[in-house]
Motif scaffolding. Sequence first.
Motif, PDB file in Angstrom:
ATOM      1  N   LEU A  34       0.826  -1.267  -0.002  1.00  0.00           N
ATOM      2  CA  LEU A  34      -0.062   0.072   0.091  1.00  0.00           C
ATOM      3  C   LEU A  34       0.921   1.491   0.016  1.00  0.00           C
ATOM      4  CD1 LEU A  34      -2.967   0.953  -0.057  1.00  0.00           C
ATOM      5  CD2 LEU A  34      -2.873   0.838   2.499  1.00  0.00           C
ATOM      6  N   ARG A  72       1.176   4.998  -3.012  1.00  0.00           N
ATOM      7  CA  ARG A  72       0.669   6.322  -2.521  1.00  0.00           C
ATOM      8  C   ARG A  72       1.216   7.284  -3.345  1.00  0.00           C
ATOM      9  NH1 ARG A  72       2.075   6.565   3.211  1.00  0.00           N
ATOM     10  NH2 ARG A  72       0.250   5.666   3.438  1.00  0.00           N
ATOM     11  N   THR A 120       4.237   5.871  10.461  1.00  0.00           N
ATOM     12  CA  THR A 120       3.696   7.205  10.547  1.00  0.00           C
ATOM     13  C   THR A 120       4.803   7.897  10.253  1.00  0.00           C
ATOM     14  OG1 THR A 120       4.160   6.980  12.867  1.00  0.00           O
ATOM     15  CG2 THR A 120       1.789   7.101  11.812  1.00  0.00           C
ATOM     16  N   VAL A 139      -2.224  -4.834  -1.196  1.00  0.00           N
ATOM     17  CA  VAL A 139      -3.413  -4.711  -1.548  1.00  0.00           C
ATOM     18  C   VAL A 139      -3.262  -5.375  -3.008  1.00  0.00           C
ATOM     19  CG1 VAL A 139      -4.307  -2.675  -0.642  1.00  0.00           C
ATOM     20  CG2 VAL A 139      -2.865  -2.277  -2.725  1.00  0.00           C
ATOM     21  N   PRO A 173      -7.872  -3.822  -8.316  1.00  0.00           N
ATOM     22  CA  PRO A 173      -7.962  -2.305  -9.187  1.00  0.00           C
ATOM     23  C   PRO A 173      -7.161  -1.320  -8.453  1.00  0.00           C
ATOM     24  CG  PRO A 173      -9.746  -2.713  -7.304  1.00  0.00           C
ATOM     25  CD  PRO A 173      -8.896  -3.778  -7.146  1.00  0.00           C
ATOM     26  N   HIS A 174      -6.712  -1.677  -7.330  1.00  0.00           N
ATOM     27  CA  HIS A 174      -6.020  -0.640  -6.588  1.00  0.00           C
ATOM     28  C   HIS A 174      -4.806   0.323  -7.340  1.00  0.00           C
ATOM     29  CE1 HIS A 174      -7.957  -1.370  -2.852  1.00  0.00           C
ATOM     30  NE2 HIS A 174      -8.028  -2.667  -3.124  1.00  0.00           N
ATOM     31  N   LEU A 188      -6.218   1.275 -11.117  1.00  0.00           N
ATOM     32  CA  LEU A 188      -6.947   2.464 -10.952  1.00  0.00           C
ATOM     33  C   LEU A 188      -6.319   3.720 -10.690  1.00  0.00           C
ATOM     34  CD1 LEU A 188     -10.182   2.897 -11.372  1.00  0.00           C
ATOM     35  CD2 LEU A 188     -10.787   2.748  -8.973  1.00  0.00           C
ATOM     36  N   ARG A 189      -5.466   3.691  -9.869  1.00  0.00           N
ATOM     37  CA  ARG A 189      -4.569   4.771  -9.830  1.00  0.00           C
ATOM     38  C   ARG A 189      -3.991   5.123 -10.784  1.00  0.00           C
ATOM     39  NH1 ARG A 189      -5.005   3.025  -4.604  1.00  0.00           N
ATOM     40  NH2 ARG A 189      -4.609   4.407  -2.934  1.00  0.00           N
ATOM     41  N   VAL A 221      -4.664   4.637 -13.951  1.00  0.00           N
ATOM     42  CA  VAL A 221      -5.417   5.251 -14.852  1.00  0.00           C
ATOM     43  C   VAL A 221      -5.924   6.476 -14.548  1.00  0.00           C
ATOM     44  CG1 VAL A 221      -7.886   4.942 -16.130  1.00  0.00           C
ATOM     45  CG2 VAL A 221      -6.103   2.736 -15.787  1.00  0.00           C
ATOM     46  N   VAL A 222      -6.178   6.731 -13.430  1.00  0.00           N
ATOM     47  CA  VAL A 222      -6.861   7.990 -12.791  1.00  0.00           C
ATOM     48  C   VAL A 222      -5.593   9.123 -13.347  1.00  0.00           C
ATOM     49  CG1 VAL A 222      -7.287   9.491 -11.072  1.00  0.00           C
ATOM     50  CG2 VAL A 222      -8.382   7.297 -11.362  1.00  0.00           C
TER      51      VAL A 222
END
Lengths: 647, 486
Positions: B48, B52, B246, B289, B293-294, B297-298, B300-301
């Motif tokens: 994940l 980002r 963090t 993940v 699609p994670h 999709l990112r 493609v966007v």
Amino acid sequence: MATQDPERAVSLTLRRLGIAFAILSVALLGVLAIAPASAHFSEWRTVQQRYNALARRAKRDPIEVRVRQLSPSPDVVDRCGSCHLGAAGVAPVEGDPLFAAHPPIPHDPTRFGCTICHGGQGRALTMRAAHGGEPNWDEPLFPRKHYEAGCGLCHSGITAPDPDLVASGRGLFEVRGCSACHGVDHRDVAGGPDLSEAGLRGYAHDWHDRHVRAAAGSTDSRWAAGHLPLEEAARAAIDAYLESRVGAPQLMAGKLLVARLGCRGCHRIGGVGGDGPDLSDIGSRKASDLDFSRVRGSPALVDWLEEVLTDPSRLDPRSRMPPPRLDASQIDPLVTYLLSLRTRPIPVAFWPPDRVRAMLLGERDFARDGHALFGAFCSACHGPRGEGKVLGGLSVEVAPAIGGASFLAIASDAFLRRTLREGRPDHRMPPWGALDSGLRPEEITAIIGYLRGLHPVTTTFAEVSASDLDPSRGRSVFRDRCAPCHGDRGEGTAIGPPLAAADNAVTSCEDAIYGTLMNGVEDTAMGTFRTLDARTLRALIDVVRTLDRAPGSRREWRPRQGDPASGAALFARHCAKCHGARPEVRRAPAIQDPRFVAMAPDAFLAASIVRRHDRTRDDVRRSADEISDLVAYLRSLGATSEVSHAE
Amino acid sequence: MRDLGRALLRSRVWRSIARHGFPDSNRNRSLAVLTNFFLHFHPVKVRLRAIRFTRTFYLGGLSAACFLILTMSGVLLMFYYRPAVPHAYNDMKDFAFVVSSGTFLRNLHRWTAHAMVGLVLAHMAWTFLRGAYGPPREFNWVIGIGLLVATLLLSYTGYLLPWDQLAYWAVTVGTHMVAATPLVGPEIELLLLGGHSINDNALVRFYVLHCVVLPMTLALGVGLHIWRLRKDGGLHLPALPMGEDTNHGQDVPGSEEGAEGSPTDSVRLVIPNVEVADGAPDPGDEPMVMTFPHLLLREVVAFLALAVLLVCASLAFDAPLEGIADPARTPNPAKAPWYFLGLQELLRYYAPVVAGVLLPSLCIVALAVVPYFRVNIERPALWQVAPLRRLALLWLAIAVLTGVFRVGATGIVWSIVVPLWLVGAAMSAGALPWRGGRLGPWLRTRSLPFWIFTWFLLSAIALTVVGALFRGPSWRFTLPWRDGIY
């Protein structure tokens, strides 16, 4: 993320991404559609749709909406017809000048296209770009009032006849009633053939005889107004006027003005002209290269040219161009002509005959008689008849009065030819030879012939022979005019030959003496004496013919090695008063100038010392040694200069 | 309706095309990635953290996206363009006036090319600053430098093709720099131009390089670049600091470079259907993940956002086109494309052989060898040992460098020297015993290559900005708000 359930956070992000995906997909499709869609609202489509609306109202067939282009050669594509539908051959429709037919032209648009004459950007399909409004396009459309410049782009070789002759021919054409039957400059007159393009298409050169014959056998009242027959000079003027009618009156007017104002005295056009700014390509000067800070009006070449022609010093205070002092009606023709001056290559297949003659056969675009040549190349500085002129500008310069009788009396043809061919260093007179300013030898000869013709021989030999003899007058004239060079008794000097018939082949014969007095002797100091009247000439010829052979004729000065040092002392005592080195007190020629000394032979120097100072002649005669010393001194001046040159 | 869709997906025809079912289960999603030629560069599952946006800003992926857009718009442009004088320029005019959406296509190609150069440069800078060039990725970094050069050459060869004044003189500036190479310069120029001046021959050569040679090289190189990235364990990520992420790993001294993927990870990676876990010391702790699609999709966007941006820019701004190339009329100033303006600015100070050949080749070589000189990248940090002695050394080095850049120059090269001093000042601030909140420790923990690269980056930016905005006729200093941009 740490505080939330990671699973939920991930799925929330996924949902947001899905929404973004949906929005962006639609947005991309939307913006991608803008470019193809906007093509359907382009300027030319709107124009053609307007045509169709007008055509339907006029019960005409609508046209297919498409780009209409002409491609006369592979590199040229003119799409002007997409909006200028009338010019593209579409049936004219009332209501918009775009849809009116093109005025009749001699050129087939499908062969020549549009931009070759009109300028502008043929490939463009928006008005701004097509008319040359884009900063990157160097050849904007010619403005409406200068459209004839387009003719001059190809027809650059048309000869402009002598402008003065054209002006008088124009007057005669009206006064002698030619214009009653013949139209010129596209003026419609019933009757005789139209002569608007007589100069381009040719005309019957025996028109005068034909008209005289026709007038004799006709009862038409209009013939009476013709005042036939015409005298020779009038016919020549009307011929010149007809030659100048080439179908582009404004362009030709500009060309004639350039010849009449003598612009080419400074400006070169097509390789012929003075050494000022070359105008051969002035029509394609790019607006981006010009300074418009002092130009009134729009930043276009046309406005810049108008400003220059109004007052060149406004644009550039250092300009040496004299204000042309034109009236408003002269500026437009000049601008039209200047716009037509471009060196853009034109495919040879499109060359009109006049261009072929000019570019390949060496025909001139100016009249080649002496008067016209002097007007075109000399008159701007020397005045229309060689009166001389004060040239303005920051440094005041004087152009000599080369048309004056006294100048022409002593200037030999060879001197004039050399000055014309090589110019005058340190003066504004440029070299006019074929290699420098493009004038050919025969043209220089014609100019000299014109200058000679300014002061023709007015007294014939018959008049001289018939006049009374006055011996005392002859002797006084001989003393004033002949003795300085030929000696008091015609014994001859270093400058002039002895004149007694025994010594001279010419002086045994009266008409030979007359001829020499009238025409001078080429390449010598013997000038012309055309201003003498018949009685004086008769007396002078008589004196010369009856001269006895003088004892010691052509008294020879025998060269002897002189002493430069004593010569220097002599010079300081006797000569420096007038020939001194300081120019402000100098009253006589600067004979100390090494350039002068280098040119003058010893015999000339000695003879000058003797002859030009007849009041001191006795002294000189007593001191022949001193002459040698002076000559040696002057010679030494020339020698030092050579040494200094060598260094 | 939904049933009909399901039925279609189950049909023989569909199954012959795509070998997996509807990607609603993890199995089918994995298969969708694995069995798809275009997607199989991806792992089935990703960490994940790695996907980002702020991790990479997707700079590499967006560079590749630009290449895709450029290829598509370029092919469309090729249908009309003829690489010959004067057709080339006339075709530009036809794009503007008669080709459907021709202006738009040309604008899109032009602006995307500029965007790609910018994105590739940013990708390089970010990769360096994040320290992602370390083992085992050294050679991939070298490939990346090669791709940067290829991108610049692609953009540069494309610059000539419109055959307008801008193109002609920008390329003239460039070829003159090449010709300044000692010994082989004139030969390279001859090879590049096919003659001694820029004419028809040069146009054809640039065309072939631009449309065939360089795109194929770049496509191969990009494939290699991505493939190696996968083999080397995916994105470089700082190690997880003991179970919590963090801090993004940045505040912990030395943590950034401490954990490279071990070769064994790579071995595990290539085996399908095995839980993918690379880079992290303990795969079990790292949140993973599904790529589909994670990540997809990112991607493609991001691609869609970039495309929308570029399309809007192409609709709003027209690509420049000046008058037809005229070797007789030199514009003043004649400027190279913006990414070479830094070099052209250097020409103001140095002889062409230094500014056009020596310094750029040194930069490229230095960039390429950086991963093999791991100065002070591992512990201890720069100022941990004998800080005062090192500080003195630093300023001695800065003084020497200031002098070096004065040698052979016609003046002080402020655009290089001022960044040098700034970087020195920032380094010294870290060395001093000063506890300025978060900034102090951050400065203290930067490595020496970081500082050198920062200096290089600042200098390049300063040179380019000065060359682009502050230089006017005869390369004199001008103020853009007073005299305009030349």
